[in-house]
Structures are given as C-alpha cells and as structure tokens.
Design a protein around this motif. Structure first.
Motif, short mmCIF file in Angstrom:
data_model
loop_
_atom_site.label_atom_id
_atom_site.label_comp_id
_atom_site.label_asym_id
_atom_site.label_seq_id
_atom_site.Cartn_x
_atom_site.Cartn_y
_atom_site.Cartn_z
N GLY A 345 0.79 -1.22 0.00
CA GLY A 345 0.00 0.00 0.00
C GLY A 345 0.82 1.27 0.00
O GLY A 345 0.30 2.34 -0.26
N LEU A 346 2.13 1.16 0.30
CA LEU A 346 2.98 2.34 0.37
C LEU A 346 3.86 2.49 -0.86
O LEU A 346 4.68 3.39 -0.92
CB LEU A 346 3.88 2.25 1.62
CG LEU A 346 3.14 2.09 2.95
CD1 LEU A 346 4.14 1.93 4.08
CD2 LEU A 346 2.25 3.29 3.21
N ARG A 347 3.69 1.60 -1.84
CA ARG A 347 4.54 1.64 -3.02
C ARG A 347 3.69 1.78 -4.27
O ARG A 347 2.55 1.30 -4.33
CB ARG A 347 5.38 0.37 -3.13
CG ARG A 347 6.23 0.08 -1.91
CD ARG A 347 7.28 -0.98 -2.20
NE ARG A 347 6.81 -2.04 -3.08
CZ ARG A 347 6.09 -3.08 -2.69
NH1 ARG A 347 5.71 -3.17 -1.43
NH2 ARG A 347 5.74 -4.02 -3.53
N ALA A 348 4.27 2.40 -5.29
CA ALA A 348 3.54 2.59 -6.54
C ALA A 348 3.51 1.32 -7.37
O ALA A 348 2.63 1.12 -8.18
CB ALA A 348 4.17 3.72 -7.34
N ALA A 349 4.49 0.43 -7.17
CA ALA A 349 4.57 -0.78 -7.98
C ALA A 349 4.74 -1.99 -7.09
O ALA A 349 5.17 -1.89 -5.94
CB ALA A 349 5.75 -0.67 -8.95
N ASP A 350 4.40 -3.15 -7.62
CA ASP A 350 4.53 -4.39 -6.87
C ASP A 350 5.95 -4.91 -7.05
O ASP A 350 6.24 -5.73 -7.92
CB ASP A 350 3.51 -5.41 -7.38
CG ASP A 350 3.52 -6.68 -6.55
OD1 ASP A 350 4.09 -6.66 -5.44
OD2 ASP A 350 2.97 -7.70 -7.01
N VAL A 351 6.86 -4.43 -6.23
CA VAL A 351 8.27 -4.79 -6.33
C VAL A 351 8.52 -6.07 -5.55
O VAL A 351 8.05 -6.22 -4.43
CB VAL A 351 9.16 -3.65 -5.80
CG1 VAL A 351 10.62 -4.04 -5.86
CG2 VAL A 351 8.90 -2.37 -6.57
N ARG A 352 9.28 -6.97 -6.16
CA ARG A 352 9.64 -8.23 -5.50
C ARG A 352 11.16 -8.33 -5.37
O ARG A 352 11.89 -7.89 -6.25
CB ARG A 352 9.08 -9.43 -6.28
CG ARG A 352 7.56 -9.45 -6.27
CD ARG A 352 6.98 -10.55 -7.14
NE ARG A 352 5.52 -10.52 -7.08
CZ ARG A 352 4.80 -11.18 -6.21
NH1 ARG A 352 5.39 -11.97 -5.32
NH2 ARG A 352 3.48 -11.10 -6.21
N PHE A 353 11.58 -8.91 -4.25
CA PHE A 353 13.02 -9.00 -3.98
C PHE A 353 13.68 -9.91 -5.01
O PHE A 353 13.17 -10.98 -5.32
CB PHE A 353 13.27 -9.52 -2.57
CG PHE A 353 14.55 -9.04 -1.98
CD1 PHE A 353 14.65 -7.79 -1.40
CD2 PHE A 353 15.68 -9.84 -2.01
CE1 PHE A 353 15.85 -7.33 -0.85
CE2 PHE A 353 16.88 -9.41 -1.47
CZ PHE A 353 16.96 -8.14 -0.90
#
Length: 400
Positions: A345-353
C-alpha cells in the motif's frame, strides 16, 4: 543497574577499578600504573598548539592497535597528581576526529576529582582496539611497545592490514553460516517454510568482564528494549533456552505449528560476548491489500528485531560489561527471492526482492548514534530491494 568500569592495565595485572582518588592512589602505589603497551600517562596536557595536538594524536593512534588507556593527571611514577581537566575531553575528541586517519572515537570517562584541590582531577580516556587500524598521524602509522608509542614498520603495517581483512571475512562467514545452526528448527512442528532473520554482533576487542553469559543479566537487558508492537520480538522472549556456549532466551521452549513459525524469536549471549538474535519471520504468509494471502517479506518485523538487538548489545556493553569498543555487526535474511514487502500500500509498484538472501555487515561503535540510524545502515539495501528507496527505519516501524 550500572556497574563500575574495570580497566585492563596489561598482562599480569588484575582488572582494576579507577573511579575514585583512593583507587587511583592504591593502583599507583601498587605498581599497576606504569607506561607501557596498554597505558600512556600524562601529568597534564600542554597548551593548544600543533605540536601538542600532534603528540596527542600519536598517543591515540598508537593505543588503537591493541587497545589501551590514556590517563591525564598521573605522574610518570604512577602517582595521581591531577590536572585541569575542563577542556581536555573536548580536545581529545577533536584531535581524534581531525588529526588521526582514519578518525578515532575514544571514550572519555568522568573526571576523578582531587579531594584536596577542586581545580584538579584525573581524566581517563579509553581507546578501544580499532577495526580500521593501523591509524596514521603526520604521514606515519603508529603502534606501541613495552616502552610506549613508536612508528610501525612496513611488515607490521601489512600484517595488521591482512589481519583486518581476514577478521572481516571470517565474520561474514560466521554470519552466513548461522542458518546451519538455526536454534529455531527444533521448535517448528514440521519443516521450516519461512525465511529467517539472523543478527550477529561480535566485539572487536576482548570483553574482560566476568559472567558475560549470565542469564539474569540477559533477561534484565531485554526489559529495556523498545516494545515491538508485534507478537514476536525480544520483549516477547520469557522462556529459558539451551545454549552450550552461553545463555539464551526464546519466545517459547515448546514446538509450535508452522503457522506460528513467524513469531519464533531467540536471543543468545555467548561466553565471549557475541550477541545473536534469530527470528522466524523474515518471510511468511501475509494478508495483503485486497484480502489475498501470499508469501511476503516482513520487513517491519525485521526492522523491529534489528533495533531491539542493537539496544540489547548497547545495554550489555555499556551498563554491564564496561566495554566501549567497536563491534562487528551483521544481518542475514533468507528465502527472500520473488517475495514482495508485507504490504504494497505504500509503493507505486509491486516490487519483488530479486535475490535469495540479504546480507550486510559493518563495523560500528554502536554507542554514539541513534539506534534507528544504525539500523538504517544495515537495512538500507533490504528496503531498496523491496521498493522503499530512501525509506528510513523510523518510517518502517510506524507504518507496517
């Protein structure tokens, strides 16, 4: 409870408390205060000029190789005479930061007043062994012998630098090897599925206090940590745990189902002063925005454990052991590949490690910075890998 600091005055000499004029007088009369590899004595500090400051810088640099103390207000024969200590502490800190390369951070103790002369005191400065040594002053590297400070030869410099590289490499090996001796595995009913977080702190210099691994001392240290706000955390470790090399406490001493693996937490203090924390929730199933449950990186829990671990190390070092030296510290998190942060919810994109593990090691005094700033240095790469570029630990702790 605060304890008096015991000073190491060299081999064959007992650890000695020097917190009163009487203790200083007794130590001097008993032959314990003498100038050698671990002790530098000065009756006073001369006027503020380049020559005096350079000499002071050489003293500090030389003591940093093996660690030692610099005592102002004591004569060459070990008799305490006192000096005007009002400005010495500031000058020591300034010279250590400006005139020594790399800079040093010595620890200045409270002055010991002369009972017969309010204008005079003895001032003791601890110079811990430095992981960045040897240190240079005026273009030369300095060390010590039985007769005091001296310049180091090229072979000695190479040996110290090689030892520094070797120590750092061995520390990273021990850090990355912690999963092979994971104390949480016997507590998981079934097979481990979560990624775990491993935190390791090792003193650069020897800790000379007694009872390093006293379980009551560890329990007292945990009482002072910042409450986690999680079901897991070092403030949630009431159970005694077995550790053949020290004392340990854990979230529980009984096996739990895999669904509770993320709450498992373990903290241990070894007989040599190492402090280890293991958490079972580096990754876990987490309900994400929208209601879906998926494997995620619990970076909020990782940050919480990191801050609490630093707080415990600081409490033990300063208030229990009297150790002001540097620490090798590191974090190792496993099973991160392909997982997002616990909430997007705090990021613009769904970033994965994008890596299987996260490892970061560094050297720090741990004593002079805010704990969240120290945690930032350890966790910046983790935040960045999860899409939190530029985020700080204070933000992570307040917005899970």
């Amino acid at each position: 409870m605060n304890t008096k600091t015991s000073f190491y005055l060299g081999p064959g000499r007992p650890l000695t408390v020097l917190s009163t004029w009487e203790e200083l007088t007794e130590a001097g009369a008993g032959g314990l205060l003498g100038e050698h590899q671990w002790v530098e004595l000065k009756a006073s500090l001369g006027p503020t000029n380049k020559g005096v400051n350079t000499e002071l810088a050489r003293d500090l640099a030389s003591l940093s190789v093996d660690g030692g103390i610099l005592i102002f207000g004591v004569a060459d024969d070990g008799t305490p005479v006192g000096c005007d200590a009002t400005s010495i502490a500031q000058r020591v800190s300034q010279v250590a930061a400006i005139s020594v390369t790399p800079p040093l951070s010595p620890f200045v103790h409270d002055p010991v007043p002369n009972p017969d002369d309010d204008s005079k005191a003895v001032l003791i400065v601890t110079v811990p062994p430095s992981a960045d040594g040897p240190h240079m002053v005026d273009g030369r590297y300095w060390g010590r012998s039985a007769h005091g400070k001296r310049t180091l030869s090229d072979p000695e410099i190479r040996r110290i630098l090689d030892q520094r590289t070797e120590h750092h490499g061995r520390f990273e090996q021990r850090l990355q090897g912690l999963p092979d001796r994971d104390p949480l595995l016997p507590l998981i009913a079934g097979q481990q599925s979560n990624g775990h977080v491993y935190l390791l702190a090792e003193p650069v210099g020897p800790i000379l206090a007694a009872n390093l691994s006293d379980p009551d001392v560890l329990r007292d240290a945990l009482r002072g940590v910042t409450p986690s706000g999680w079901h897991a955390g070092l403030d949630q470790c009431p159970s005694s745990a077995h550790d053949p090399d020290g004392a340990a406490l854990a979230w529980t001493s009984h096996p739990v189902e895999a669904t509770d693996e993320k709450w498992l937490t373990y903290v241990s203090v070894k007989d040599d002063g190492r402090v280890i924390v293991v958490g079972g929730g580096a990754t876990a199933k987490w309900r994400m925005p929208g209601g879906d449950e998926q494997e995620a990186v619990l970076h909020g829990l990782i940050a919480t454990l990191t801050v609490q671990w630093i707080e415990v190390v600081r409490e033990l070092a300063l208030n229990q052991w009297g150790y002001q030296g540097e620490w090798r510290v590191g974090i190792h998190c496993t099973k991160l590949m392909g997982k997002p942060a616990q909430t997007n919810g705090l990021r613009a994109a769904d970033v994965r490690f994008k890596a299987p593990d996260y490892t970061k090691a560094m050297v720090s005094s741990l004593m002079t910075q805010d704990v969240t700033l120290l945690a930032d240095r350890l966790l910046a790469g983790l935040y960045r890998g999860l899409g939190y570029e530029g985020w700080k630990t204070k933000q992570v702790l307040t917005r899970r």
